[in-house]
Design an enzyme around this catalytic site. Sequence first.
Site, short mmCIF file in Angstrom:
data_model
loop_
_atom_site.label_atom_id
_atom_site.label_comp_id
_atom_site.label_asym_id
_atom_site.label_seq_id
_atom_site.Cartn_x
_atom_site.Cartn_y
_atom_site.Cartn_z
N CYS A 91 -5.03 0.84 4.02
CA CYS A 91 -5.09 -0.56 4.44
C CYS A 91 -6.50 -1.12 4.31
O CYS A 91 -6.70 -2.25 3.89
CB CYS A 91 -4.59 -0.72 5.87
SG CYS A 91 -5.51 0.25 7.08
N HIS A 116 -5.08 -1.26 12.21
CA HIS A 116 -4.71 -1.60 10.85
C HIS A 116 -5.61 -2.73 10.33
O HIS A 116 -5.80 -3.73 11.01
CB HIS A 116 -3.25 -2.06 10.90
CG HIS A 116 -2.64 -2.43 9.60
ND1 HIS A 116 -2.75 -1.66 8.47
CD2 HIS A 116 -1.87 -3.49 9.25
CE1 HIS A 116 -2.08 -2.24 7.48
NE2 HIS A 116 -1.55 -3.35 7.92
N GLN A 167 0.81 -1.22 0.00
CA GLN A 167 0.00 0.00 0.00
C GLN A 167 0.84 1.27 0.00
O GLN A 167 0.29 2.37 -0.18
CB GLN A 167 -0.93 0.00 1.21
CG GLN A 167 -0.23 0.16 2.54
CD GLN A 167 -1.16 0.04 3.73
OE1 GLN A 167 -1.41 -1.06 4.22
NE2 GLN A 167 -1.67 1.16 4.20
N ASN A 171 -0.86 -9.33 5.08
CA ASN A 171 -0.67 -7.90 5.25
C ASN A 171 -0.57 -7.23 3.86
O ASN A 171 -0.58 -7.91 2.83
CB ASN A 171 0.60 -7.66 6.08
CG ASN A 171 0.61 -6.29 6.75
OD1 ASN A 171 -0.25 -5.45 6.48
ND2 ASN A 171 1.58 -6.05 7.61
#
Length: 466
Positions: A262, A410, A256, A432
Amino acid sequence: MNSRYFAGVVVVLFSFLALCKSDTPANCTYGDSVGTWVLHLGVDGMTKKVDCSKNFKITNNYTVHLLFPDKAVDAAGNVGFWTMVYNQGFEIVLAGRKYFAFSKYVKHGSKVTSMCDQTQLGWAHSTDNSNWQCYYATKMHPSGTEIRTHDLREQIVLQEFQKHRKYIPNKDYINQINSAQSLWTATEYPEYEDFTLAELNMRSGRPTVPKSFAGPRLRMKRDRLSRNSDEFIYFPKQFDWRNVSNVNYVSPVRNQGACGSCYAFSSMAMYEARLRVLSKNSVKRVMSPQDVVSCSEYAQGCAGGFPYLIAGKYGEDFGLVEESCFPYNGKDEPCKETKSKCRRHSTTNYYYVGGFYGACNEYLMMRELVKNGPISISFEVYGDFKHYKGGIYQHTGLGDSYNPWQITNHAVLLVGYGTDQKSGKDYWIVKNSWGTKWGENGFFRILRGVDECSIENEAVAVTPVD
Ligand SMILES: *[C@@H]1O[C@H](CO)[C@@H](O)[C@H](O)[C@H]1NC(C)=O
Ligand SMILES: *[C@@H]1O[C@H](CO)[C@@H](O)[C@H](O)[C@H]1NC(C)=O
Ligand SMILES: *[C@@H]1O[C@H](CO)[C@@H](O)[C@H](O)[C@H]1NC(C)=O
């Protein structure tokens, strides 16, 4: 009265842009929202193109009772549903229509006043997505505690400092983490030196809200007893959507960059993986987080947003486009005319795992994951997590006081779970959006069953339609 309301909204939007980060600074609770509300409805019969910031005129008032924890009732006896969306506002589904608006707030200098007895202008439409109208809501008989002022000065000073300070590696910190425990290992990532501290914070989410404050925190949350239920006992002991009978249903890990997107990456990753699951891995799309960052009014671009409103509501109301339609550049650039140019793919049936925000737990997450595919989850990122290299993450508490980080929240994608042979620890497997060089090839494992860093709090599921 209306024009004053409008001026307020405009001022709020402008001053918000000056504050570099966080979703909306409104900070509202279940307690604020439970009660009787008047929904001030605008002209109906509009399409989804309606611009709720223009020409709003009340045509009707609709009284709705929001009961704890998730029941909405009107005077005609209709019974529906409502949920908080974190601390940002609430969504109501009642009598064939959906209503969502962000809570109202005003800014004066560094002071933000959450006005949790009012909403901003938001969107209402039929559950079949037709007949749009704008509305805002006001609480009847507010207690007065719904209005609270919070001084952001410290946060703004910290952000200013972070904007002008590059990340500086700290070997001692890494060594400290690695000698304090043996569940996971920390490392220094050389690429962090290209970032300012502000950018690194942006990457890891929005400022967190104290636990006691945001949700109803139902007792069932950490109920380990549910582990004794029959269903749980017969659950697979381990599960990983990256390898179910040798098939990988998880789309590639992305990066990102320094944009607080996120929530968009987590949302796209859920759609991509669940589409693979539904299509028996025959449809492998990569979706566009940039379309969300640039075009969605349900989020705040690079300043944050929520999977419930993006994978869920934006996906259902407007649909998602493929990456090629609007390639990612990690900036708040204007929305290009992708809306007409590209095919939009919709989602449906979005919900918080457990039914509403605050009702999540480990067991419900496992069931949703195994039954329907990867789910969007959120957790608190502390300074030590940024250095995760491998193993089962557990927050060490090290560096929390001296590290110039902010604790942030997050959004990521849950893809599996298991139990470590050596330590006997249960863990989640999570994708992630910090590139493949981070962690375990872009993934991490984190302690399961103890709500580590609030990871068993805010899980969201959706179903891809097309
Ligand atoms: C939200 O409100 C709580 C309680 O007043 C406060 O402790 C917290 O710092 C606030 N959070 C934000 C992000 O403003
Ligand atoms: C709705 O409520 C507002 C504010 O209380 C009031 O000013 C307005 O006259 C009402 N409108 C209708 C159509 O009932
Ligand atoms: C998937 O899991 C099976 C069984 O554990 C293992 O034998 C196989 O090597 C794995 N495949 C991949 C691609 O990792």
